[in-house]
Design a protein around this motif. Structure first.
Motif, short mmCIF file in Angstrom:
data_model
loop_
_atom_site.label_atom_id
_atom_site.label_comp_id
_atom_site.label_asym_id
_atom_site.label_seq_id
_atom_site.Cartn_x
_atom_site.Cartn_y
_atom_site.Cartn_z
N LYS A 70 0.83 -1.20 0.00
CA LYS A 70 0.00 0.00 0.00
C LYS A 70 0.87 1.26 0.00
CE LYS A 70 -3.75 -2.23 2.46
NZ LYS A 70 -4.29 -2.55 3.75
N GLU A 71 0.29 2.31 -0.51
CA GLU A 71 0.92 3.64 -0.46
C GLU A 71 0.45 4.29 0.84
OE1 GLU A 71 3.46 6.40 -2.02
OE2 GLU A 71 2.84 4.64 -3.18
N LEU A 72 1.36 4.50 1.77
CA LEU A 72 0.98 5.03 3.08
C LEU A 72 1.27 6.53 3.17
CD1 LEU A 72 2.38 2.17 5.34
CD2 LEU A 72 0.03 2.49 4.61
N SER A 73 0.35 7.24 3.81
CA SER A 73 0.52 8.68 4.00
C SER A 73 1.14 8.93 5.38
CB SER A 73 -0.84 9.38 3.95
OG SER A 73 -1.62 8.99 5.08
N GLU A 74 1.53 10.16 5.63
CA GLU A 74 2.06 10.51 6.96
C GLU A 74 1.02 10.19 8.04
OE1 GLU A 74 5.16 12.43 8.38
OE2 GLU A 74 5.60 10.89 6.92
N GLN A 75 -0.26 10.47 7.75
CA GLN A 75 -1.32 10.16 8.72
C GLN A 75 -1.41 8.65 8.96
OE1 GLN A 75 -3.20 12.52 10.51
NE2 GLN A 75 -3.71 10.71 11.70
N ASP A 76 -1.25 7.87 7.91
CA ASP A 76 -1.26 6.40 8.06
C ASP A 76 -0.14 5.95 8.98
OD1 ASP A 76 -3.41 6.07 6.26
OD2 ASP A 76 -2.06 5.89 4.54
N TYR A 77 1.07 6.50 8.77
CA TYR A 77 2.21 6.12 9.61
C TYR A 77 1.92 6.46 11.07
CZ TYR A 77 5.06 5.40 5.41
OH TYR A 77 5.58 4.94 4.22
N LYS A 78 1.40 7.65 11.30
CA LYS A 78 1.07 8.07 12.67
C LYS A 78 0.04 7.13 13.29
CE LYS A 78 -0.89 11.91 15.32
NZ LYS A 78 -1.52 13.24 15.25
N ASP A 79 -1.02 6.86 12.56
CA ASP A 79 -2.09 5.99 13.07
C ASP A 79 -1.57 4.58 13.37
OD1 ASP A 79 -3.83 8.13 12.80
OD2 ASP A 79 -4.71 7.41 10.93
N LEU A 80 -0.72 4.06 12.50
CA LEU A 80 -0.18 2.71 12.71
C LEU A 80 0.72 2.66 13.94
CD1 LEU A 80 0.49 1.85 8.99
CD2 LEU A 80 -1.00 0.54 10.52
N ILE A 81 1.55 3.68 14.12
CA ILE A 81 2.42 3.73 15.31
C ILE A 81 1.57 3.76 16.57
CG2 ILE A 81 4.08 5.16 16.58
CD1 ILE A 81 5.20 5.99 13.75
N LEU A 82 0.49 4.52 16.54
CA LEU A 82 -0.39 4.59 17.70
C LEU A 82 -1.19 3.31 17.88
CD1 LEU A 82 -1.59 8.27 17.37
CD2 LEU A 82 -0.21 7.31 19.24
N ASP A 83 -1.46 2.61 16.78
CA ASP A 83 -2.23 1.37 16.82
C ASP A 83 -1.45 0.24 17.48
OD1 ASP A 83 -4.39 -0.46 16.11
OD2 ASP A 83 -2.98 -1.23 14.61
N HIS A 84 -0.15 0.12 17.17
CA HIS A 84 0.62 -0.99 17.71
C HIS A 84 2.08 -0.60 17.89
CE1 HIS A 84 2.04 -5.09 18.34
NE2 HIS A 84 0.78 -5.40 18.56
N TYR A 85 2.60 -0.86 19.08
CA TYR A 85 3.96 -0.42 19.43
C TYR A 85 5.04 -0.95 18.50
CZ TYR A 85 4.58 -5.04 21.50
OH TYR A 85 4.68 -6.39 21.69
N THR A 86 4.81 -2.09 17.86
CA THR A 86 5.87 -2.64 17.01
C THR A 86 6.14 -1.79 15.78
OG1 THR A 86 4.36 -4.09 15.81
CG2 THR A 86 5.49 -5.04 17.70
N PHE A 87 5.24 -0.87 15.46
CA PHE A 87 5.45 -0.02 14.29
C PHE A 87 6.41 1.15 14.58
CE2 PHE A 87 1.31 -1.81 12.75
CZ PHE A 87 1.86 -2.49 11.67
N LEU A 88 6.78 1.35 15.84
CA LEU A 88 7.75 2.40 16.15
C LEU A 88 9.15 1.85 15.97
CD1 LEU A 88 8.21 5.31 17.24
CD2 LEU A 88 8.45 4.29 19.50
N LYS A 89 9.94 2.51 15.14
CA LYS A 89 11.33 2.11 14.94
C LYS A 89 12.06 2.34 16.27
CE LYS A 89 13.28 3.14 10.97
NZ LYS A 89 13.97 3.90 9.91
N ARG A 90 12.80 1.33 16.72
CA ARG A 90 13.39 1.41 18.05
C ARG A 90 14.90 1.24 18.03
NH1 ARG A 90 9.42 -2.17 17.62
NH2 ARG A 90 10.81 -3.92 17.71
#
Length: 117
Positions: A70-90
């Motif tokens: 999928k083509e993800l937008s900045e809002q998508d990235y934000k929502d995904l990070i908030l949705d699940h912790y594993t989406f935050l680069k650590r």
């Protein structure tokens, strides 16, 4: 601000935290035990200038949810990070007004140099 967002179950995060020899003034937040808030993600974004920069494409859920197709937008990235912790680069290391994202040798070296002068 002096803070590290990490996973206590991640050996790489633990190795980096040990290598950084963080002063006691740093706050450590295990993002699995204590969810990151919308405000915290927005603080990170203010420093990083991009949600995509904070996003981990290595997360297992990235492929499971077929987000790689999928083509993800900045809002998508934000929502995904908030949705699940594993989406935050650590780890995400914040030192005063600088942010260091991820575990590359270059990033870790830059964080160590900033923290220890």
């Amino acid at each position: 601000m002096k803070k590290v967002y990490h996973l206590s179950s991640c050996n790489t995060c633990q190795k980096i935290i040990k290598e950084l020899e963080l002063p006691n003034s740093f706050e450590l937040q295990d993002i699995k035990a204590e969810e990151i808030t919308k405000e915290q993600v927005e603080e990170m974004h203010a420093l990083a200038k991009s949600y995509e920069a904070l996003f981990s494409r290595r997360a297992r859920l990235y492929r499971e949810r077929e987000l790689n197709k999928k083509e993800l937008s900045e809002q998508d990235y934000k929502d995904l990070i908030l949705d699940h912790y594993t989406f935050l680069k650590r780890p995400v290391i914040i030192y005063n007004d600088e942010i260091f994202i991820g575990n590359s040798k270059k990033t870790v070296a830059a964080a160590k140099a900033a923290i220890h002068g």
